[in-house]
Design a protein around this motif. Structure first.
Motif, PDB file in Angstrom:
ATOM      1  N   THR A   2       0.832  -1.193   0.000  1.00 16.89           N
ATOM      2  CA  THR A   2       0.000   0.000   0.000  1.00 16.89           C
ATOM      3  C   THR A   2       0.871   1.250   0.000  1.00 16.89           C
ATOM      4  OG1 THR A   2      -1.710  -1.182   1.200  1.00 16.89           O
ATOM      5  CG2 THR A   2      -1.808   1.201   1.277  1.00 16.89           C
ATOM      6  N   ASP A   3       1.921   1.252   0.802  1.00 15.78           N
ATOM      7  CA  ASP A   3       2.797   2.421   0.886  1.00 15.78           C
ATOM      8  C   ASP A   3       3.484   2.719  -0.448  1.00 15.78           C
ATOM      9  OD1 ASP A   3       2.114   2.921   3.517  1.00 15.78           O
ATOM     10  OD2 ASP A   3       3.776   1.741   4.330  1.00 15.78           O
ATOM     11  N   GLU A   4       3.901   1.676  -1.163  1.00 17.44           N
ATOM     12  CA  GLU A   4       4.529   1.883  -2.477  1.00 17.44           C
ATOM     13  C   GLU A   4       3.550   2.535  -3.448  1.00 17.44           C
ATOM     14  OE1 GLU A   4       7.725  -1.586  -3.428  1.00 17.44           O
ATOM     15  OE2 GLU A   4       5.649  -2.251  -3.208  1.00 17.44           O
ATOM     16  N   VAL A   5       2.329   2.047  -3.463  1.00 16.30           N
ATOM     17  CA  VAL A   5       1.323   2.587  -4.379  1.00 16.30           C
ATOM     18  C   VAL A   5       0.973   4.023  -3.992  1.00 16.30           C
ATOM     19  CG1 VAL A   5      -1.001   2.283  -5.319  1.00 16.30           C
ATOM     20  CG2 VAL A   5       0.453   0.287  -4.910  1.00 16.30           C
ATOM     21  N   LEU A   6       0.821   4.301  -2.715  1.00 11.94           N
ATOM     22  CA  LEU A   6       0.539   5.661  -2.255  1.00 11.94           C
ATOM     23  C   LEU A   6       1.658   6.621  -2.643  1.00 11.94           C
ATOM     24  CD1 LEU A   6      -0.960   5.113   1.285  1.00 11.94           C
ATOM     25  CD2 LEU A   6      -2.056   6.289  -0.620  1.00 11.94           C
ATOM     26  N   GLU A   7       2.887   6.182  -2.495  1.00 14.06           N
ATOM     27  CA  GLU A   7       4.020   7.037  -2.861  1.00 14.06           C
ATOM     28  C   GLU A   7       3.982   7.355  -4.349  1.00 14.06           C
ATOM     29  OE1 GLU A   7       8.873   6.857  -2.902  1.00 14.06           O
ATOM     30  OE2 GLU A   7       7.809   5.815  -1.287  1.00 14.06           O
ATOM     31  N   GLN A   8       3.691   6.359  -5.150  1.00 14.10           N
ATOM     32  CA  GLN A   8       3.596   6.554  -6.604  1.00 14.10           C
ATOM     33  C   GLN A   8       2.473   7.533  -6.939  1.00 14.10           C
ATOM     34  OE1 GLN A   8       3.365   2.888  -8.785  1.00 14.10           O
ATOM     35  NE2 GLN A   8       2.600   3.893 -10.605  1.00 14.10           N
ATOM     36  N   MET A   9       1.319   7.382  -6.286  1.00 11.00           N
ATOM     37  CA  MET A   9       0.201   8.297  -6.541  1.00 11.00           C
ATOM     38  C   MET A   9       0.588   9.730  -6.209  1.00 11.00           C
ATOM     39  SD  MET A   9      -2.965   6.144  -4.988  1.00 11.00           S
ATOM     40  CE  MET A   9      -4.233   5.572  -6.082  1.00 11.00           C
ATOM     41  N   GLY A  10       1.268   9.910  -5.088  1.00  9.06           N
ATOM     42  CA  GLY A  10       1.692  11.242  -4.687  1.00  9.06           C
ATOM     43  C   GLY A  10       2.720  11.828  -5.629  1.00  9.06           C
TER      44      GLY A  10
END
Length: 140
Positions: A79-87
């Protein structure tokens, strides 16, 4: 992640894409050539790349106006990897593809991730919501 995501073909008309967005109450649709993800079309793509250019929604193909530089993720990513990418790229939805054939298996949204109560949601939301610089000067 939302599975069984509706997609559209690059050969479909821009009008059909707009109709699907209306029917599904969404602002973006994955574009697939068979099972393979080849792009995304957004309401903004239709407005800016097609309507503003005076193109006919009946004769303009999705493939002519879709975004092809699509950020994707894998179902196995954290989840953290995907959130970082979205940001990083200021997007609220990311298509989920399989690692082999790049076939669409779902889509994950900021809302999906918010329900996971990840520590990175506040930071990602701030980065996504921060206004970006215009990509060109406005004509007056």
């Amino acid at each position: 992640m939302t599975r069984d995501v509706k997609s559209i073909s690059p050969e479909d008309s821009v009008r059909r894409a707009a109709q699907m967005m209306d029917e599904l109450n969404v602002g973006s649709i994955p574009v697939c050539d068979g099972p393979k993800l080849v792009g995304m079309i957004t309401d903004r793509d239709i407005t800016v790349r097609s309507t503003a250019a005076g193109q006919s929604p009946e004769s303009t193909r999705v493939g002519d106006v879709m975004s092809t530089d699509v950020r994707t993720c894998y179902a196995t990513q954290s989840t953290d990897e995907v959130l970082e990418q979205m940001g990083d790229v200021q997007i609220r939805r990311v298509p989920v593809v399989d690692q082999g054939a790049h076939s669409l298996v779902g889509i994950v949204s900021l809302g999906d991730l918010a329900t996971q109560k990840s520590n990175g949601i506040d930071k990602a939301l701030l980065e996504i919501s921060t206004p970006s610089e215009p990509d060109r000067s406005a004509a007056h």
